[in-house]
Design a protein around this motif. Structure first.
Motif, PDB file in Angstrom:
ATOM      1  N   VAL A  14       0.814  -1.223   0.000  1.00  9.97           N
ATOM      2  CA  VAL A  14       0.000   0.000   0.000  1.00  9.97           C
ATOM      3  C   VAL A  14       0.846   1.271   0.000  1.00  9.97           C
ATOM      4  O   VAL A  14       0.313   2.362   0.196  1.00  9.97           O
ATOM      5  N   GLU A  15       2.140   1.158  -0.237  1.00 14.21           N
ATOM      6  CA  GLU A  15       3.029   2.320  -0.246  1.00 14.21           C
ATOM      7  C   GLU A  15       2.535   3.448  -1.168  1.00 14.21           C
ATOM      8  O   GLU A  15       2.558   4.617  -0.764  1.00 14.21           O
ATOM      9  N   PRO A  16       2.056   3.157  -2.393  1.00 13.75           N
ATOM     10  CA  PRO A  16       1.554   4.254  -3.234  1.00 13.75           C
ATOM     11  C   PRO A  16       0.373   5.004  -2.601  1.00 13.75           C
ATOM     12  O   PRO A  16       0.244   6.225  -2.765  1.00 13.75           O
ATOM     13  N   VAL A  17      -0.452   4.302  -1.861  1.00 12.37           N
ATOM     14  CA  VAL A  17      -1.582   4.940  -1.190  1.00 12.37           C
ATOM     15  C   VAL A  17      -1.077   5.842  -0.064  1.00 12.37           C
ATOM     16  O   VAL A  17      -1.580   6.945   0.141  1.00 12.37           O
ATOM     17  N   LEU A  18      -0.059   5.379   0.657  1.00 10.26           N
ATOM     18  CA  LEU A  18       0.536   6.188   1.729  1.00 10.26           C
ATOM     19  C   LEU A  18       1.164   7.462   1.165  1.00 10.26           C
ATOM     20  O   LEU A  18       1.006   8.549   1.736  1.00 10.26           O
ATOM     21  N   VAL A  19       1.848   7.334   0.028  1.00 10.42           N
ATOM     22  CA  VAL A  19       2.458   8.498  -0.619  1.00 10.42           C
ATOM     23  C   VAL A  19       1.384   9.484  -1.043  1.00 10.42           C
ATOM     24  O   VAL A  19       1.524  10.701  -0.861  1.00 10.42           O
ATOM     25  N   SER A  20       0.290   8.971  -1.582  1.00  9.51           N
ATOM     26  CA  SER A  20      -0.820   9.825  -1.991  1.00  9.51           C
ATOM     27  C   SER A  20      -1.431  10.568  -0.808  1.00  9.51           C
ATOM     28  O   SER A  20      -1.713  11.771  -0.887  1.00  9.51           O
ATOM     29  N   LYS A  21      -1.624   9.877   0.298  1.00 12.77           N
ATOM     30  CA  LYS A  21      -2.197  10.508   1.495  1.00 12.77           C
ATOM     31  C   LYS A  21      -1.251  11.559   2.057  1.00 12.77           C
ATOM     32  O   LYS A  21      -1.686  12.632   2.486  1.00 12.77           O
ATOM     33  N   ALA A  22       0.050  11.279   2.054  1.00 11.10           N
ATOM     34  CA  ALA A  22       1.029  12.249   2.535  1.00 11.10           C
ATOM     35  C   ALA A  22       0.995  13.504   1.667  1.00 11.10           C
ATOM     36  O   ALA A  22       1.055  14.632   2.181  1.00 11.10           O
ATOM     37  N   ALA A  23       0.870  13.335   0.358  1.00 12.15           N
ATOM     38  CA  ALA A  23       0.778  14.483  -0.551  1.00 12.15           C
ATOM     39  C   ALA A  23      -0.482  15.294  -0.262  1.00 12.15           C
ATOM     40  O   ALA A  23      -0.454  16.535  -0.261  1.00 12.15           O
ATOM     41  N   GLU A  24      -1.587  14.611   0.004  1.00 11.13           N
ATOM     42  CA  GLU A  24      -2.843  15.294   0.354  1.00 11.13           C
ATOM     43  C   GLU A  24      -2.668  16.111   1.633  1.00 11.13           C
ATOM     44  O   GLU A  24      -3.099  17.271   1.706  1.00 11.13           O
ATOM     45  N   LEU A  25      -2.030  15.530   2.630  1.00  6.86           N
ATOM     46  CA  LEU A  25      -1.817  16.238   3.892  1.00  6.86           C
ATOM     47  C   LEU A  25      -0.889  17.442   3.703  1.00  6.86           C
ATOM     48  O   LEU A  25      -1.097  18.492   4.317  1.00  6.86           O
ATOM     49  N   ARG A  26       0.106  17.300   2.830  1.00  3.90           N
ATOM     50  CA  ARG A  26       0.978  18.447   2.555  1.00  3.90           C
ATOM     51  C   ARG A  26       0.193  19.574   1.898  1.00  3.90           C
ATOM     52  O   ARG A  26       0.409  20.745   2.199  1.00  3.90           O
ATOM     53  N   LEU A  27      -0.734  19.236   1.013  1.00  3.20           N
ATOM     54  CA  LEU A  27      -1.581  20.253   0.388  1.00  3.20           C
ATOM     55  C   LEU A  27      -2.479  20.954   1.406  1.00  3.20           C
ATOM     56  O   LEU A  27      -2.869  22.101   1.220  1.00  3.20           O
ATOM     57  N   MET A  28      -2.789  20.247   2.492  1.00  8.61           N
ATOM     58  CA  MET A  28      -3.641  20.812   3.543  1.00  8.61           C
ATOM     59  C   MET A  28      -2.832  21.636   4.542  1.00  8.61           C
ATOM     60  O   MET A  28      -3.380  22.151   5.506  1.00  8.61           O
ATOM     61  N   GLY A  29      -1.516  21.742   4.334  1.00  9.22           N
ATOM     62  CA  GLY A  29      -0.698  22.572   5.197  1.00  9.22           C
ATOM     63  C   GLY A  29       0.249  21.829   6.112  1.00  9.22           C
ATOM     64  O   GLY A  29       1.029  22.447   6.827  1.00  9.22           O
ATOM     65  N   TYR A  30       0.198  20.516   6.119  1.00 11.65           N
ATOM     66  CA  TYR A  30       1.120  19.724   6.942  1.00 11.65           C
ATOM     67  C   TYR A  30       2.376  19.470   6.104  1.00 11.65           C
ATOM     68  O   TYR A  30       2.566  18.396   5.541  1.00 11.65           O
ATOM     69  N   SER A  31       3.232  20.469   6.027  1.00 12.29           N
ATOM     70  CA  SER A  31       4.338  20.475   5.072  1.00 12.29           C
ATOM     71  C   SER A  31       5.352  19.355   5.273  1.00 12.29           C
ATOM     72  O   SER A  31       6.076  19.017   4.345  1.00 12.29           O
ATOM     73  N   GLN A  32       5.412  18.777   6.432  1.00 11.16           N
ATOM     74  CA  GLN A  32       6.401  17.740   6.693  1.00 11.16           C
ATOM     75  C   GLN A  32       5.811  16.327   6.670  1.00 11.16           C
ATOM     76  O   GLN A  32       6.468  15.376   7.079  1.00 11.16           O
ATOM     77  N   ALA A  33       4.580  16.184   6.199  1.00 14.32           N
ATOM     78  CA  ALA A  33       3.929  14.874   6.171  1.00 14.32           C
ATOM     79  C   ALA A  33       4.673  13.925   5.235  1.00 14.32           C
ATOM     80  O   ALA A  33       5.040  14.294   4.123  1.00 14.32           O
ATOM     81  N   THR A  34       4.902  12.716   5.717  1.00 10.34           N
ATOM     82  CA  THR A  34       5.548  11.675   4.910  1.00 10.34           C
ATOM     83  C   THR A  34       4.702  10.411   4.946  1.00 10.34           C
ATOM     84  O   THR A  34       3.835  10.250   5.825  1.00 10.34           O
ATOM     85  N   ALA A  35       4.990   9.513   4.028  1.00 12.07           N
ATOM     86  CA  ALA A  35       4.284   8.233   4.007  1.00 12.07           C
ATOM     87  C   ALA A  35       4.545   7.471   5.304  1.00 12.07           C
ATOM     88  O   ALA A  35       3.640   6.836   5.854  1.00 12.07           O
ATOM     89  N   GLY A  36       5.766   7.560   5.803  1.00 14.64           N
ATOM     90  CA  GLY A  36       6.103   6.891   7.063  1.00 14.64           C
ATOM     91  C   GLY A  36       5.321   7.439   8.235  1.00 14.64           C
ATOM     92  O   GLY A  36       4.873   6.689   9.110  1.00 14.64           O
ATOM     93  N   ASP A  37       5.144   8.767   8.273  1.00 12.95           N
ATOM     94  CA  ASP A  37       4.350   9.384   9.332  1.00 12.95           C
ATOM     95  C   ASP A  37       2.892   8.949   9.258  1.00 12.95           C
ATOM     96  O   ASP A  37       2.253   8.704  10.275  1.00 12.95           O
ATOM     97  N   VAL A  38       2.365   8.875   8.046  1.00  8.85           N
ATOM     98  CA  VAL A  38       0.974   8.443   7.868  1.00  8.85           C
ATOM     99  C   VAL A  38       0.816   7.024   8.394  1.00  8.85           C
ATOM    100  O   VAL A  38      -0.129   6.724   9.137  1.00  8.85           O
TER     101      VAL A  38
END
Length: 97
Positions: A14-38
């Motif tokens: 599910v790594e691609p899904v995690l990357v996608s969610k991290a990108a979404e969170l960065r767009l919402m202002g969480y600039s340091q969001a990573t797939a690992g953090d998610v």
């Protein structure tokens, strides 16, 4: 046939899904969001460990991870890191914390 595995066994799949969610969170202002953090947020706040799930349940949980839950996770991480820095400063006699 549905396969049920522990969450950690699905992580690479599910790594691609995690990357996608991290990108979404960065767009919402969480600039340091990573797939690992998610992933860590899900393990600690949503799943509370490593339960057995189907892959579609894992993907659903990732996509439904709300910013409020992620913010709560970040807040707890921040407090834990502050406590760690204070402990290190106390042990080393340093005034930087």
């Amino acid at each position: 046939m549905t396969i049920i595995q522990q969450c950690n066994e699905w992580k690479t799949m599910v790594e691609p899904v995690l990357v996608s969610k991290a990108a979404e969170l960065r767009l919402m202002g969480y600039s340091q969001a990573t797939a690992g953090d998610v992933w860590t947020c899900l393990v600690e706040k949503v799943w509370k460990g490593n339960p057995e799930k189907r892959i579609h349940e894992i993907v659903q949980d990732i996509f439904h991870l709300g910013s409020g839950i992620y913010l709560s996770y970040l807040t707890i991480q921040s407090y834990q890191n502050d406590d760690l820095m204070a402990s290190i400063a106390a042990l080393t006699g340093s005034s930087e914390a």
